[in-house]
Design a protein around this motif. Structure first.
Motif, PDB file in Angstrom:
ATOM      1  N   LYS A 246      33.190  44.613  27.629  1.00  0.00           N
ATOM      2  CA  LYS A 246      33.015  43.261  28.425  1.00  0.00           C
ATOM      3  C   LYS A 246      34.171  42.875  29.118  1.00  0.00           C
ATOM      4  O   LYS A 246      34.206  42.027  30.346  1.00  0.00           O
ATOM      5  CB  LYS A 246      32.436  42.153  27.480  1.00  0.00           C
ATOM      6  CG  LYS A 246      32.039  40.750  28.105  1.00  0.00           C
ATOM      7  CD  LYS A 246      30.698  41.151  28.949  1.00  0.00           C
ATOM      8  CE  LYS A 246      29.990  39.909  29.310  1.00  0.00           C
ATOM      9  NZ  LYS A 246      28.826  39.856  30.103  1.00  0.00           N
ATOM     10  N   THR A 247      35.444  42.802  28.508  1.00  0.00           N
ATOM     11  CA  THR A 247      36.790  42.227  29.048  1.00  0.00           C
ATOM     12  C   THR A 247      36.577  42.795  30.398  1.00  0.00           C
ATOM     13  O   THR A 247      37.122  42.514  31.530  1.00  0.00           O
ATOM     14  CB  THR A 247      37.841  42.400  28.004  1.00  0.00           C
ATOM     15  OG1 THR A 247      37.462  41.577  26.946  1.00  0.00           O
ATOM     16  CG2 THR A 247      39.265  41.868  28.818  1.00  0.00           C
ATOM     17  N   PHE A 248      36.979  44.303  30.252  1.00  0.00           N
ATOM     18  CA  PHE A 248      37.199  45.036  31.569  1.00  0.00           C
ATOM     19  C   PHE A 248      36.040  45.075  32.695  1.00  0.00           C
ATOM     20  O   PHE A 248      36.445  44.878  33.958  1.00  0.00           O
ATOM     21  CB  PHE A 248      37.168  46.526  31.457  1.00  0.00           C
ATOM     22  CG  PHE A 248      38.652  47.175  30.649  1.00  0.00           C
ATOM     23  CD1 PHE A 248      39.705  47.127  31.895  1.00  0.00           C
ATOM     24  CD2 PHE A 248      38.794  47.500  29.707  1.00  0.00           C
ATOM     25  CE1 PHE A 248      40.875  47.363  31.758  1.00  0.00           C
ATOM     26  CE2 PHE A 248      40.204  48.012  29.335  1.00  0.00           C
ATOM     27  CZ  PHE A 248      41.226  47.823  30.126  1.00  0.00           C
ATOM     28  N   ARG A 249      34.866  44.903  32.244  1.00  0.00           N
ATOM     29  CA  ARG A 249      33.853  44.493  33.112  1.00  0.00           C
ATOM     30  C   ARG A 249      33.901  43.168  34.091  1.00  0.00           C
ATOM     31  O   ARG A 249      33.781  42.969  35.031  1.00  0.00           O
ATOM     32  CB  ARG A 249      32.286  44.644  32.567  1.00  0.00           C
ATOM     33  CG  ARG A 249      32.009  45.748  32.251  1.00  0.00           C
ATOM     34  CD  ARG A 249      30.416  46.085  31.927  1.00  0.00           C
ATOM     35  NE  ARG A 249      29.897  45.149  30.781  1.00  0.00           N
ATOM     36  CZ  ARG A 249      30.044  45.474  29.731  1.00  0.00           C
ATOM     37  NH1 ARG A 249      30.385  46.636  29.195  1.00  0.00           N
ATOM     38  NH2 ARG A 249      29.478  44.655  28.665  1.00  0.00           N
ATOM     39  N   GLN A 250      34.236  42.228  33.120  1.00  0.00           N
ATOM     40  CA  GLN A 250      34.634  40.895  33.677  1.00  0.00           C
ATOM     41  C   GLN A 250      35.691  40.982  34.521  1.00  0.00           C
ATOM     42  O   GLN A 250      35.707  40.155  35.703  1.00  0.00           O
ATOM     43  CB  GLN A 250      34.701  39.476  32.608  1.00  0.00           C
ATOM     44  CG  GLN A 250      33.468  39.344  31.912  1.00  0.00           C
ATOM     45  CD  GLN A 250      33.645  38.352  30.739  1.00  0.00           C
ATOM     46  OE1 GLN A 250      34.773  38.245  30.211  1.00  0.00           O
ATOM     47  NE2 GLN A 250      32.709  37.573  30.548  1.00  0.00           N
ATOM     48  N   LEU A 251      36.814  41.431  34.281  1.00  0.00           N
ATOM     49  CA  LEU A 251      38.228  41.463  35.080  1.00  0.00           C
ATOM     50  C   LEU A 251      37.656  42.280  36.487  1.00  0.00           C
ATOM     51  O   LEU A 251      38.163  41.939  37.550  1.00  0.00           O
ATOM     52  CB  LEU A 251      39.103  42.258  34.632  1.00  0.00           C
ATOM     53  CG  LEU A 251      39.877  41.414  33.176  1.00  0.00           C
ATOM     54  CD1 LEU A 251      40.719  42.405  32.388  1.00  0.00           C
ATOM     55  CD2 LEU A 251      40.461  40.175  33.745  1.00  0.00           C
ATOM     56  N   ALA A 252      37.003  43.457  36.442  1.00  0.00           N
ATOM     57  CA  ALA A 252      36.529  44.189  37.496  1.00  0.00           C
ATOM     58  C   ALA A 252      35.671  43.174  38.479  1.00  0.00           C
ATOM     59  O   ALA A 252      35.913  43.333  39.667  1.00  0.00           O
ATOM     60  CB  ALA A 252      35.844  45.468  36.999  1.00  0.00           C
ATOM     61  N   ARG A 253      34.671  42.422  37.947  1.00  0.00           N
ATOM     62  CA  ARG A 253      34.051  41.638  38.700  1.00  0.00           C
ATOM     63  C   ARG A 253      34.898  40.468  39.310  1.00  0.00           C
ATOM     64  O   ARG A 253      34.520  40.180  40.555  1.00  0.00           O
ATOM     65  CB  ARG A 253      32.987  40.949  37.770  1.00  0.00           C
ATOM     66  CG  ARG A 253      32.009  39.739  38.440  1.00  0.00           C
ATOM     67  CD  ARG A 253      31.142  40.427  39.372  1.00  0.00           C
ATOM     68  NE  ARG A 253      30.366  39.704  39.898  1.00  0.00           N
ATOM     69  CZ  ARG A 253      30.335  39.431  41.403  1.00  0.00           C
ATOM     70  NH1 ARG A 253      31.294  39.822  41.957  1.00  0.00           N
ATOM     71  NH2 ARG A 253      29.505  38.558  42.067  1.00  0.00           N
ATOM     72  N   LEU A 254      35.896  39.839  38.759  1.00  0.00           N
ATOM     73  CA  LEU A 254      36.847  38.978  39.482  1.00  0.00           C
ATOM     74  C   LEU A 254      37.438  39.676  40.610  1.00  0.00           C
ATOM     75  O   LEU A 254      37.711  39.165  41.546  1.00  0.00           O
ATOM     76  CB  LEU A 254      37.962  38.662  38.318  1.00  0.00           C
ATOM     77  CG  LEU A 254      37.665  37.721  37.107  1.00  0.00           C
ATOM     78  CD1 LEU A 254      38.722  37.294  36.527  1.00  0.00           C
ATOM     79  CD2 LEU A 254      37.079  36.252  37.808  1.00  0.00           C
ATOM     80  N   ALA A 255      37.878  40.720  40.473  1.00  0.00           N
ATOM     81  CA  ALA A 255      38.396  41.839  41.417  1.00  0.00           C
ATOM     82  C   ALA A 255      37.465  42.169  42.607  1.00  0.00           C
ATOM     83  O   ALA A 255      37.989  42.937  43.528  1.00  0.00           O
ATOM     84  CB  ALA A 255      39.209  43.062  41.017  1.00  0.00           C
ATOM     85  N   GLY A 256      36.288  41.941  42.558  1.00  0.00           N
ATOM     86  CA  GLY A 256      35.319  42.021  43.686  1.00  0.00           C
ATOM     87  C   GLY A 256      34.381  43.361  43.237  1.00  0.00           C
ATOM     88  O   GLY A 256      33.636  43.617  44.324  1.00  0.00           O
ATOM     89  N   ALA A 257      34.252  43.595  42.147  1.00  0.00           N
ATOM     90  CA  ALA A 257      33.281  44.954  41.751  1.00  0.00           C
ATOM     91  C   ALA A 257      31.651  44.115  42.058  1.00  0.00           C
ATOM     92  O   ALA A 257      31.553  43.148  41.715  1.00  0.00           O
ATOM     93  CB  ALA A 257      33.635  45.542  40.524  1.00  0.00           C
ATOM     94  N   ALA A 258      30.917  45.272  42.015  1.00  0.00           N
ATOM     95  CA  ALA A 258      29.511  44.919  42.225  1.00  0.00           C
ATOM     96  C   ALA A 258      29.128  44.021  40.801  1.00  0.00           C
ATOM     97  O   ALA A 258      29.420  44.225  39.807  1.00  0.00           O
ATOM     98  CB  ALA A 258      28.596  46.177  42.234  1.00  0.00           C
ATOM     99  N   ARG A 259      28.004  42.999  41.066  1.00  0.00           N
ATOM    100  CA  ARG A 259      27.317  42.410  39.969  1.00  0.00           C
ATOM    101  C   ARG A 259      26.686  43.381  39.022  1.00  0.00           C
ATOM    102  O   ARG A 259      26.260  44.366  39.468  1.00  0.00           O
ATOM    103  CB  ARG A 259      26.700  41.338  40.438  1.00  0.00           C
ATOM    104  CG  ARG A 259      27.298  40.226  41.320  1.00  0.00           C
ATOM    105  CD  ARG A 259      26.254  39.261  41.818  1.00  0.00           C
ATOM    106  NE  ARG A 259      25.134  40.079  42.794  1.00  0.00           N
ATOM    107  CZ  ARG A 259      24.124  39.769  42.915  1.00  0.00           C
ATOM    108  NH1 ARG A 259      23.348  38.534  42.470  1.00  0.00           N
ATOM    109  NH2 ARG A 259      23.348  40.296  43.725  1.00  0.00           N
ATOM    110  N   ALA A 260      26.428  43.049  37.874  1.00  0.00           N
ATOM    111  CA  ALA A 260      25.522  43.715  36.868  1.00  0.00           C
ATOM    112  C   ALA A 260      24.284  43.911  37.451  1.00  0.00           C
ATOM    113  O   ALA A 260      23.556  44.946  37.117  1.00  0.00           O
ATOM    114  CB  ALA A 260      25.434  43.055  35.481  1.00  0.00           C
ATOM    115  N   ALA A 261      23.716  42.888  38.067  1.00  0.00           N
ATOM    116  CA  ALA A 261      22.383  43.061  38.603  1.00  0.00           C
ATOM    117  C   ALA A 261      22.275  44.241  39.589  1.00  0.00           C
ATOM    118  O   ALA A 261      21.072  44.511  40.008  1.00  0.00           O
ATOM    119  CB  ALA A 261      21.890  41.851  39.374  1.00  0.00           C
TER     120      ALA A 261
END
Length: 325
Positions: free
Chosen positions: A211-226
């Protein structure tokens, strides 16, 4: 066959229900989570306190009800660092078994790394070549490297985001001196093991789970989980260098407003970012690919392998599977 994996972690108790059979990928059917934060329910002796044990028992009972409602045929229950490292782990396990009927298998840190690596290898396939994996949990950081399904090197370090936040970042926002001390501690721990991995040569692919890496990637502009599991998501070292100073001055309530950051995980996001940045720096990795499969999927895959090999019942814990500490 409908399997349920019950993961008693440092942050949450997570029941993942999947439809699976040997030779096929497990298909998620239902997910049930409860935030427990066992790593924060330790007394001065390092024991899980009475309140923590009672809450754990209640959450396990609730998970069992959900598993029954979902038609789970077999439950694979395990616990990670919070229970493993508690000074009263035997008492906790005994009470959970007596009051719920669930015999939690305690994974060693090395087993966490091996099973997570197995999941990443199966997700990415053999074409990924030499694979380097990082996983930041609530209580520990797992690192694994290898070219096969079993890694050539696997370690677990006490650098989980929840653990480090509770022990080293008491302020909200934290004091700059505490962040500096944490950064020094984290880098010292990781630096001790880098040589155990680099001696095998550079990896062909670097992945991160949790979860930590996923959240950090999302902050960096990665696609949403949806947007689905199959959308590629990456996290760069430059992104972390940019975000760590920003997170340092943010209180937890402000972090919780950021894209992809939950209120429950917001307090420990900074510690997780410090660990992630240190790992990428010290291993000289410019970017990691986020892998959607991790420890829970590794546990399921190991069980399916046992079924495919002719086991009619759940195998006893063994090295590289359900190891006892």
């Amino acid at each position: 066959m409908r399997l349920g994996v019950l993961d008693v972690g440092s942050n949450t108790v997570h029941l993942l229900v999947v439809d699976a059979h040997p030779g096929a990928r497990p298909l998620p059917a239902y997910s049930h989570k409860a935030e427990l934060r066992l790593a924060e329910l330790l007394d001065d002796r390092g024991a899980i306190d009475t309140v923590g044990i009672e809450r754990l028992i209640q959450v396990v009972k609730e998970a069992l009800e959900v598993a029954e409602d979902q038609g789970v045929a077999e439950l694979l229950p395990f616990a990670t660092s919070a229970v493993r490292e508690a000074s009263n782990a035997d008492v906790v396990l005994d009470r959970v078994a007596r009051e719920t009927g669930v015999a939690l298998q305690v994974l060693s840190g090395a087993d966490e790394a091996r099973l997570t690596f197995l999941a990443a290898r199966r997700w990415l396939g053999w074409s990924a070549g030499r694979l380097l994996l990082f996983d930041i949990g609530g209580g520990s950081l797992e690192i694994a490297y290898g070219v096969d399904e079993a890694p050539d090197a696997a370690v677990s370090l006490p650098l989980g985001a929840g653990r480090l936040t509770a022990a080293g970042l008491p302020g909200d926002p934290p004091d700059a001196a505490d962040v500096k001390a944490l950064r020094r501690q984290v880098r010292g721990e990781i630096a001790r093991v880098v040589g155990d991995f680099t001696r095998f040569g550079p990896p062909d692919r670097v992945v991160a789970t949790s979860k930590t890496f996923r959240q950090l990637a999302r902050l960096a502009g990665a696609a949403r989980a949806a947007e689905g599991l199959y959308v590629r998501r990456d996290l760069g070292r430059g992104d972390l260098r940019s975000w760590v100073p920003k997170l340092t001055v943010m209180p937890a309530a402000e972090r919780a407003t950021l894209p992809g950051v939950s209120q429950g995980r917001a307090p420990q996001l900074l510690a997780g970012a410090v660990v992630a940045e240190a790992a990428l720096d010290l291993f000289d990795v410019e970017s990691v690919e986020i892998c959607p499969w991790a420890l829970r999927e590794g546990v399921i895959l190991r069980r399916l392998d046992g079924m495919r090999n002719g086991a009619d019942r759940r195998p006893e814990p063994a090295e590289g599977a359900f190891g006892r500490s």
